[in-house]
Design a protein around this motif. Structure first.
Motif, PDB file in Angstrom:
ATOM      1  N   SER A  48     -15.855   8.870 -14.046  1.00 52.02           N
ATOM      2  CA  SER A  48     -15.831   8.006 -15.233  1.00 52.02           C
ATOM      3  C   SER A  48     -16.625   6.848 -14.563  1.00 52.02           C
ATOM      4  CB  SER A  48     -14.398   7.651 -15.316  1.00 52.02           C
ATOM      5  OG  SER A  48     -14.322   6.443 -16.136  1.00 52.02           O
ATOM      6  N   ARG A  49     -17.400   6.094 -15.481  1.00 50.96           N
ATOM      7  CA  ARG A  49     -18.265   5.016 -15.103  1.00 50.96           C
ATOM      8  C   ARG A  49     -17.327   3.832 -14.995  1.00 50.96           C
ATOM      9  NH1 ARG A  49     -22.752   3.149 -19.089  1.00 50.96           N
ATOM     10  NH2 ARG A  49     -22.469   0.984 -18.412  1.00 50.96           N
ATOM     11  N   HIS A  50     -16.333   3.594 -15.535  1.00 54.50           N
ATOM     12  CA  HIS A  50     -15.510   2.395 -15.773  1.00 54.50           C
ATOM     13  C   HIS A  50     -14.276   2.593 -15.316  1.00 54.50           C
ATOM     14  CE1 HIS A  50     -18.283   0.739 -18.362  1.00 54.50           C
ATOM     15  NE2 HIS A  50     -18.501   1.728 -19.193  1.00 54.50           N
ATOM     16  N   PHE A  51     -13.685   3.796 -14.916  1.00 53.49           N
ATOM     17  CA  PHE A  51     -12.359   4.152 -14.438  1.00 53.49           C
ATOM     18  C   PHE A  51     -12.276   4.806 -13.038  1.00 53.49           C
ATOM     19  CE2 PHE A  51     -11.994   3.506 -19.105  1.00 53.49           C
ATOM     20  CZ  PHE A  51     -10.994   2.409 -19.127  1.00 53.49           C
ATOM     21  N   LYS A  52     -13.508   4.997 -12.255  1.00 52.86           N
ATOM     22  CA  LYS A  52     -13.225   5.754 -11.247  1.00 52.86           C
ATOM     23  C   LYS A  52     -12.267   4.923 -10.067  1.00 52.86           C
ATOM     24  CE  LYS A  52     -17.484   5.340 -10.655  1.00 52.86           C
ATOM     25  NZ  LYS A  52     -18.806   5.976 -10.234  1.00 52.86           N
ATOM     26  N   GLN A  53     -11.946   3.778 -10.323  1.00 55.46           N
ATOM     27  CA  GLN A  53     -11.047   3.376  -9.446  1.00 55.46           C
ATOM     28  C   GLN A  53      -9.666   3.797  -9.254  1.00 55.46           C
ATOM     29  OE1 GLN A  53     -12.494   1.634 -12.091  1.00 55.46           O
ATOM     30  NE2 GLN A  53     -11.202   0.024 -12.681  1.00 55.46           N
ATOM     31  N   ILE A  54      -9.369   4.323 -10.382  1.00 62.01           N
ATOM     32  CA  ILE A  54      -7.897   5.160 -10.546  1.00 62.01           C
ATOM     33  C   ILE A  54      -7.782   6.339  -9.638  1.00 62.01           C
ATOM     34  CG2 ILE A  54      -7.405   4.027 -12.777  1.00 62.01           C
ATOM     35  CD1 ILE A  54      -7.497   6.793 -14.171  1.00 62.01           C
ATOM     36  N   ALA A  55      -8.700   6.878  -9.403  1.00 62.23           N
ATOM     37  CA  ALA A  55      -8.696   8.250  -8.785  1.00 62.23           C
ATOM     38  C   ALA A  55      -7.945   8.053  -7.518  1.00 62.23           C
ATOM     39  CB  ALA A  55     -10.292   8.801  -8.481  1.00 62.23           C
ATOM     40  N   PRO A  56      -8.061   7.255  -6.495  1.00 66.83           N
ATOM     41  CA  PRO A  56      -7.271   7.301  -5.421  1.00 66.83           C
ATOM     42  C   PRO A  56      -5.682   6.919  -5.661  1.00 66.83           C
ATOM     43  CG  PRO A  56      -9.279   5.663  -5.171  1.00 66.83           C
ATOM     44  CD  PRO A  56      -9.037   6.151  -6.352  1.00 66.83           C
ATOM     45  N   THR A  57      -5.565   6.590  -6.926  1.00 67.37           N
ATOM     46  CA  THR A  57      -4.077   6.156  -6.801  1.00 67.37           C
ATOM     47  C   THR A  57      -3.327   7.519  -7.569  1.00 67.37           C
ATOM     48  OG1 THR A  57      -4.352   5.480  -9.375  1.00 67.37           O
ATOM     49  CG2 THR A  57      -4.618   3.862  -7.809  1.00 67.37           C
ATOM     50  N   ILE A  58      -4.021   8.508  -7.812  1.00 67.54           N
ATOM     51  CA  ILE A  58      -3.601   9.642  -8.447  1.00 67.54           C
ATOM     52  C   ILE A  58      -2.924  10.618  -7.390  1.00 67.54           C
ATOM     53  CG2 ILE A  58      -4.121  11.949  -9.856  1.00 67.54           C
ATOM     54  CD1 ILE A  58      -6.488  10.259 -10.993  1.00 67.54           C
ATOM     55  N   SER A  59      -1.539  10.717  -7.392  1.00 65.89           N
ATOM     56  CA  SER A  59      -0.907  11.704  -6.314  1.00 65.89           C
ATOM     57  C   SER A  59       0.180  12.388  -7.080  1.00 65.89           C
ATOM     58  CB  SER A  59      -0.249  10.623  -5.308  1.00 65.89           C
ATOM     59  OG  SER A  59       0.733   9.837  -6.054  1.00 65.89           O
ATOM     60  N   TYR A  60       1.090  13.054  -6.432  1.00 65.35           N
ATOM     61  CA  TYR A  60       2.055  14.098  -6.890  1.00 65.35           C
ATOM     62  C   TYR A  60       3.265  13.696  -5.961  1.00 65.35           C
ATOM     63  CZ  TYR A  60       1.540  17.632  -3.516  1.00 65.35           C
ATOM     64  OH  TYR A  60       1.647  18.522  -2.260  1.00 65.35           O
ATOM     65  N   ASP A  61       4.517  13.939  -6.685  1.00 64.38           N
ATOM     66  CA  ASP A  61       5.723  13.865  -6.352  1.00 64.38           C
ATOM     67  C   ASP A  61       6.479  15.115  -6.476  1.00 64.38           C
ATOM     68  OD1 ASP A  61       7.959  12.935  -4.670  1.00 64.38           O
ATOM     69  OD2 ASP A  61       8.693  11.753  -6.595  1.00 64.38           O
ATOM     70  N   LEU A  62       7.070  15.943  -5.414  1.00 61.56           N
ATOM     71  CA  LEU A  62       7.785  17.109  -5.468  1.00 61.56           C
ATOM     72  C   LEU A  62       9.140  16.902  -5.398  1.00 61.56           C
ATOM     73  CD1 LEU A  62       7.149  20.145  -5.888  1.00 61.56           C
ATOM     74  CD2 LEU A  62       7.434  20.115  -3.507  1.00 61.56           C
ATOM     75  N   LYS A  63      10.019  17.521  -6.371  1.00 60.10           N
ATOM     76  CA  LYS A  63      11.506  17.238  -6.318  1.00 60.10           C
ATOM     77  C   LYS A  63      12.161  18.574  -6.523  1.00 60.10           C
ATOM     78  CE  LYS A  63      11.056  12.513  -8.219  1.00 60.10           C
ATOM     79  NZ  LYS A  63      11.721  11.705  -9.091  1.00 60.10           N
TER      80      LYS A  63
END
Length: 129
Positions: A48-63
């Protein structure tokens, strides 16, 4: 008249052990699929040209939980934290004004990973019965 049910008793005991044996195997399956889904979502955001800054915030939580004697394994995948992660809703779904909604829906990443999940689950549980 007496009936020898010892074979059925052993079968019942063996079947009762299966959930406990499946939880560790399926935990790995869910973790691997969550990691793959996270990576797909990060790639989508990085494009994404405008939203690439969210990429590093994507993670996962396992329960892992127990419910009624059964194991419940879940993974939550997506942007987390403040800052750039707060733009995720706009990136995925847009707003009432033009703009946003340009990053592929996270559900698509999950659907893309689904065939792998089924394959991993089948291989992990093969031979339990």
């Amino acid at each position: 008249m007496s009936v020898d049910s010892s074979d059925l008793d052993r079968l019942a005991a063996d079947l009762a052990k299966i959930p406990a044996m499946m939880v560790p195997k399926m935990r790995g399956v869910v973790a691997k699929s969550a990691l793959n889904t996270k990576n797909i979502m990060r790639k989508d955001a990085q494009r994404s040209r405008h939203f690439k800054q969210i990429a590093p915030t994507i993670s996962y939580d396992l329960k892992v939980h127990s419910f009624g004697g059964d194991g419940v394994i879940e993974a939550e995948v997506g942007p987390s934290g403040g800052g750039a992660a707060s733009l995720a809703g706009i990136a995925y779904f847009g707003t009432s004004k033009p703009g946003g909604g340009t990053v592929r829906n996270p559900e698509d990443a999950m659907l893309e990973e689904a065939p792998n999940f089924y394959e991993y689950a089948f291989k992990a549980t093969e031979g339990l019965l």
